[in-house]
Motif scaffolding. Structure first.
Motif, PDB file in Angstrom:
ATOM      1  N   LEU A 148     -12.489   3.565 -62.815  1.00  0.00           N
ATOM      2  CA  LEU A 148     -11.199   2.889 -62.874  1.00  0.00           C
ATOM      3  C   LEU A 148     -10.624   2.998 -64.284  1.00  0.00           C
ATOM      4  N   THR A 149      -9.370   3.422 -64.383  1.00  0.00           N
ATOM      5  CA  THR A 149      -8.715   3.618 -65.678  1.00  0.00           C
ATOM      6  C   THR A 149      -7.651   2.554 -65.885  1.00  0.00           C
ATOM      7  N   VAL A 150      -7.704   1.897 -67.054  1.00  0.00           N
ATOM      8  CA  VAL A 150      -6.785   0.811 -67.402  1.00  0.00           C
ATOM      9  C   VAL A 150      -5.599   1.385 -68.168  1.00  0.00           C
ATOM     10  N   PRO A 151      -4.361   0.985 -67.847  1.00  0.00           N
ATOM     11  CA  PRO A 151      -3.212   1.438 -68.637  1.00  0.00           C
ATOM     12  C   PRO A 151      -3.358   1.045 -70.100  1.00  0.00           C
ATOM     13  N   SER A 152      -2.661   1.744 -70.981  1.00  0.00           N
ATOM     14  CA  SER A 152      -2.855   1.556 -72.421  1.00  0.00           C
ATOM     15  C   SER A 152      -1.894   0.563 -73.054  1.00  0.00           C
ATOM     16  N   SER A 153      -0.833   0.161 -72.364  1.00  0.00           N
ATOM     17  CA  SER A 153       0.203  -0.692 -72.962  1.00  0.00           C
ATOM     18  C   SER A 153      -0.239  -2.146 -73.073  1.00  0.00           C
ATOM     19  N   ALA A 154      -0.148  -2.706 -74.297  1.00  0.00           N
ATOM     20  CA  ALA A 154      -0.497  -4.115 -74.505  1.00  0.00           C
ATOM     21  C   ALA A 154       0.542  -5.038 -73.889  1.00  0.00           C
ATOM     22  N   GLY A 155       1.775  -4.558 -73.738  1.00  0.00           N
ATOM     23  CA  GLY A 155       2.802  -5.367 -73.087  1.00  0.00           C
ATOM     24  C   GLY A 155       2.639  -5.407 -71.587  1.00  0.00           C
ATOM     25  N   LEU A 156       2.011  -4.384 -71.038  1.00  0.00           N
ATOM     26  CA  LEU A 156       1.722  -4.350 -69.610  1.00  0.00           C
ATOM     27  C   LEU A 156       0.414  -5.055 -69.292  1.00  0.00           C
ATOM     28  N   VAL A 157      -0.591  -4.851 -70.151  1.00  0.00           N
ATOM     29  CA  VAL A 157      -1.924  -5.428 -69.946  1.00  0.00           C
ATOM     30  C   VAL A 157      -2.268  -6.275 -71.171  1.00  0.00           C
ATOM     31  N   PRO A 158      -1.729  -7.498 -71.251  1.00  0.00           N
ATOM     32  CA  PRO A 158      -2.056  -8.344 -72.404  1.00  0.00           C
ATOM     33  C   PRO A 158      -3.558  -8.618 -72.458  1.00  0.00           C
ATOM     34  N   PRO A 159      -4.142  -8.722 -73.642  1.00  0.00           N
ATOM     35  CA  PRO A 159      -5.577  -8.991 -73.726  1.00  0.00           C
ATOM     36  C   PRO A 159      -5.930 -10.315 -73.070  1.00  0.00           C
ATOM     37  N   GLY A 160      -7.077 -10.331 -72.397  1.00  0.00           N
ATOM     38  CA  GLY A 160      -7.515 -11.560 -71.746  1.00  0.00           C
ATOM     39  C   GLY A 160      -8.380 -11.270 -70.545  1.00  0.00           C
ATOM     40  N   TRP A 161      -8.643 -12.319 -69.772  1.00  0.00           N
ATOM     41  CA  TRP A 161      -9.487 -12.220 -68.588  1.00  0.00           C
ATOM     42  C   TRP A 161      -8.638 -11.890 -67.366  1.00  0.00           C
ATOM     43  N   TYR A 162      -9.215 -11.063 -66.480  1.00  0.00           N
ATOM     44  CA  TYR A 162      -8.541 -10.640 -65.257  1.00  0.00           C
ATOM     45  C   TYR A 162      -9.517 -10.678 -64.093  1.00  0.00           C
ATOM     46  N   MET A 163      -8.951 -10.802 -62.887  1.00  0.00           N
ATOM     47  CA  MET A 163      -9.715 -10.582 -61.665  1.00  0.00           C
ATOM     48  C   MET A 163      -9.561  -9.106 -61.278  1.00  0.00           C
ATOM     49  N   LEU A 164     -10.679  -8.434 -61.078  1.00  0.00           N
ATOM     50  CA  LEU A 164     -10.665  -7.040 -60.643  1.00  0.00           C
ATOM     51  C   LEU A 164     -10.928  -6.998 -59.141  1.00  0.00           C
ATOM     52  N   PHE A 165      -9.933  -6.536 -58.381  1.00  0.00           N
ATOM     53  CA  PHE A 165     -10.055  -6.364 -56.936  1.00  0.00           C
ATOM     54  C   PHE A 165     -10.002  -4.880 -56.599  1.00  0.00           C
ATOM     55  N   VAL A 166     -10.797  -4.467 -55.633  1.00  0.00           N
ATOM     56  CA  VAL A 166     -10.578  -3.176 -54.986  1.00  0.00           C
ATOM     57  C   VAL A 166     -10.241  -3.465 -53.528  1.00  0.00           C
ATOM     58  N   THR A 167      -9.403  -2.603 -52.945  1.00  0.00           N
ATOM     59  CA  THR A 167      -8.945  -2.798 -51.570  1.00  0.00           C
ATOM     60  C   THR A 167      -9.258  -1.548 -50.773  1.00  0.00           C
ATOM     61  N   ASN A 168      -9.722  -1.733 -49.525  1.00  0.00           N
ATOM     62  CA  ASN A 168     -10.067  -0.570 -48.706  1.00  0.00           C
ATOM     63  C   ASN A 168      -8.851  -0.068 -47.927  1.00  0.00           C
ATOM     64  N   ARG A 169      -9.061   0.948 -47.144  1.00  0.00           N
ATOM     65  CA  ARG A 169      -7.949   1.592 -46.447  1.00  0.00           C
ATOM     66  C   ARG A 169      -7.365   0.710 -45.342  1.00  0.00           C
ATOM     67  N   GLN A 170      -8.094  -0.322 -44.936  1.00  0.00           N
ATOM     68  CA  GLN A 170      -7.576  -1.261 -43.943  1.00  0.00           C
ATOM     69  C   GLN A 170      -6.796  -2.410 -44.588  1.00  0.00           C
TER      70      GLN A 170
END
Length: 641
Positions: A607-629
């Protein structure tokens, strides 16, 4: 042995039986049978797979609070802040409450709450702690017998300061007398060098006074400030200190804001007092900036006056607040301001509560928090009904599409709209476009982003604070790509003023709060604060096996790639970083869902994270993956540095 008849025919047969029995036994049985059929229907597997399911969370009686602010912490627990909970009895008794709920264990815990955080602002810091600033210093007063107002006291002496004690008497030119409510420190003037020599900037301090005489005689409304004598001031103070005002009235006195600030630490589960705001604030918005600082915007001040400009920043390095003189832009209270990848802030126009009708305060637009430049974004339907509207940075956040949902007229207006308008800020000349509508005008709609890039929109009311029994017991799925709105299972608890909703790490949606003025359709029975908590389980959680992330790093970097193990890598369709919510008054400035680049491997996903600090401010996140359904995993907590 399975029935020979299709499910639909069996349901029709059951309905026919209900009808026949009802006709024979009258209204009481009709009601009983209809309720029984409804309960059977909403609990059936087929219904849940299509519409989802609502359940009431069992909250022990001694753990029930008036939920006004709700934040999801990186520990997975939910912090519910009541403060005094819009209850004057609690305020007068100094009874302030916060509650922690752990969705994994179902346990609740009361948290010692140091002051009245009711109607303050909050935002997550990069380390996951929650900064809470402002709140209530005094409740509103509706019936005024003694004229009152703010007095401005200036000091022209750079060498001397003084304190005016509580009860200081101010006398008008007509002999009317007014008493100060608190002891007030009057600082000395400031001496500075300028091109023409030395300049003295007089200090200016506000204090609250009340007339000694009851009734209208002491009221003052003048265009120019009137000067007042100050009893007990002698010597050089009599020359350098002056008191003026042009407004002493019998008008309703609004809530007073407080300057207090705290940090809630999820690790210790305690509040820590930090440096005070420079201006008292009630109903402020706190928003993260691209440089890691926090901006406090708008609110009512220490005397219930709307703050004009005077925006200030929290610096996490110095742990202090500073007013930024250049940032003079004014907004109505709880303005919906979202951090953009450029570092600018987008104001959707949504707000809650207070502020003038002036379009310069309320027009949506892009605000530069460095230069103060503001560019309006026009084209919205019903632009005069943005108060109590919901607004969302639509998923994925990279698209920079924002929605405004519902809303109503200013103040206690019962005018409302069901409008859903969307603007694409990637366009060279962005303009709001119609993108759907709710079935009816809706104030206080709660909009929650799901891991599969949809919105769950629930609750709200047609009227101001649920007037005339106008709470809307509906829930809808909104697809931002198509503008399609689909009906889902209906909640059983009304949500209006002082309500919140947020996404939980397991993919369910939590709804709580609600503070109607009345509880009947004639507006004759006083309302009460809704303490029931309801949880919605979306259809995607009844849609077969869910994907799982079984291993992977906790620390991610912007622009970097991390590998996570999963037993069904081939079925993973998407991955999202979802920022946990901190929501109040239909205002959630934290909520955002960021698309990650996905590369499947034999045993996992990279999984690759975007590089923009304005798009991805530093901090904690929930990481979800979703299947084809369209079914999401249970979130893994990750930290982006």
């Amino acid at each position: 042995m399975p029935s020979k008849f299709p499910r639909r025919l069996r349901a029709l047969g059951a309905l026919a039986l209900v009808t026949a029995l009802a006709a024979a036994n009258g209204p009481p049985l009709v009601k009983f049978l209809a309720s029984s059929y409804h309960n059977w229907q909403i609990n059936s597997s087929s219904y849940k797979q299509r519409y989802g399911h609502w359940t009431i969370l069992p909250v022990p009686a001694d753990m029930r609070v008036n939920a006004v602010h709700t934040a999801l912490l990186y520990t997975g627990k939910v912090l519910i802040i009541a403060g005094s909970g819009n209850n004057t009895g609690n305020f007068n008794a100094g009874r302030f409450e916060s509650l922690l709920w752990d969705p994994r264990t179902g346990k609740f815990k009361k948290i010692t709450t140091p002051s009245d955080l009711f109607c303050g602002g909050h935002v997550f810091l990069p380390d996951g702690r929650l900064l809470v600033a402002g709140g209530t210093a005094r409740y509103e007063i509706l019936k005024i017998q003694y004229a009152a107002g703010a007095m401005s006291v200036t000091n022209s002496s750079p060498t001397h300061s003084t304190t005016l004690p509580k009860g200081t008497i101010f006398v008008s030119s007509t002999g009317q007398r007014y008493r100060s409510a608190t002891a007030t420190f009057i600082p000395g003037a400031r001496k500075r060098r300028a091109a023409g020599g030395v300049v003295i900037d007089w200090s200016q301090t506000s204090l609250w006074v009340q007339a000694l005489e009851r009734g209208a005689a002491p009221t003052i409304r003048t265009a120019q400030p009137q000067r007042f004598a100050i009893e007990g001031v002698q010597g050089r103070d009599a020359v350098s200190i002056r008191a003026t005002t042009n407004s002493i009235t019998l008008d309703k006195e609004e809530f007073w804001g407080t300057r207090k600030s705290y940090i809630f630490d999820p690790a210790t589960e305690r509040y820590e007092s930090v440096a005070n705001l420079n201006l008292a604030r009630w109903y402020p918005s706190l928003v993260r900036l691209i440089n890691g600082k926090v901006l406090a915007v708008s609110g009512l001040d220490q005397f219930g006056r709307i703050i004009i400009g005077h925006n200030e920043e929290w610096d996490p390095r110095t742990r202090s607040w500073s007013v930024i003189p250049k940032l003079t832009r004014s907004f109505p209270t709880y303005p919906a301001l979202f951090l953009m990848p450029t570092g600018n802030l987008f104001f959707t126009g949504a707000n809650a509560g207070f502020g003038p009708l002036d379009p310069n305060w309320r027009n949506p637009g892009i605000w530069n928090p460095v230069t103060n430049a503001f560019k309006s974004v026009l084209g919205m339907r019903n632009p005069d009904m943005t108060e109590t509207a919901g607004s969302v940075l639509l998923p994925p956040a990279q698209d920079q599409r924002y929605a405004i949902i519902g809303g109503g007229g200013v103040g206690d207006s019962n005018r409302g709209t069901g409008r859903i308008d969307v603007v694409d800020l990637k366009r060279s000349a962005p303009r709001w476009q119609p993108a759907g509508a709710l079935p009816e005008p809706t104030r206080y709609p709660e909009a929650v982003i799901t891991p599969n890039d949809k919105l769950i929109i629930s609750g709200g009311s047609r009227g101001y604070r649920g007037a005339y029994g106008s709470d809307i017991l509906e829930c809808h799925l909104y697809d931002p790509r198509t503008g399609k709105l689909t009906s889902l299972a209906n909640p059983s608890v009304g949500r209006d003023y002082h309500s919140e909703a947020l996404l939980l790490p397991d993919g369910r949606i939590l709804t709580l709060g609600g503070n109607p003025l009345f509880r009947d359709k004639l507006d004759t029975a006083n309302g009460y604060f809704e303490q029931r908590i309801e949880i919605y389980t979306p259809p995607y959680l009844f849609n077969g096996p869910r994907p799982r992330l079984t291993a992977g790093p906790q620390q991610l970097t912007r622009g970097g790639t991390a590998v996570f193990s999963t037993p069904g890598a081939a079925e993973i369709a998407s991955a999202r970083l979802m920022r946990p919510s901190a929501v109040t008054h239909v205002t959630d400035l934290e909520q955002r869902s960021i698309a990650l680049g996905v590369r499947r491997t034999a045993s996992g996903v990279a999984l690759t994270v975007p590089s923009s600090a304005g798009l991805v401010p530093p901090g904690w996140y929930m990481l979800f993956v979703t299947n084809r359904q369209g079914s999401p995993s249970i979130a893994r907590w990750v930290h982006v540095g």
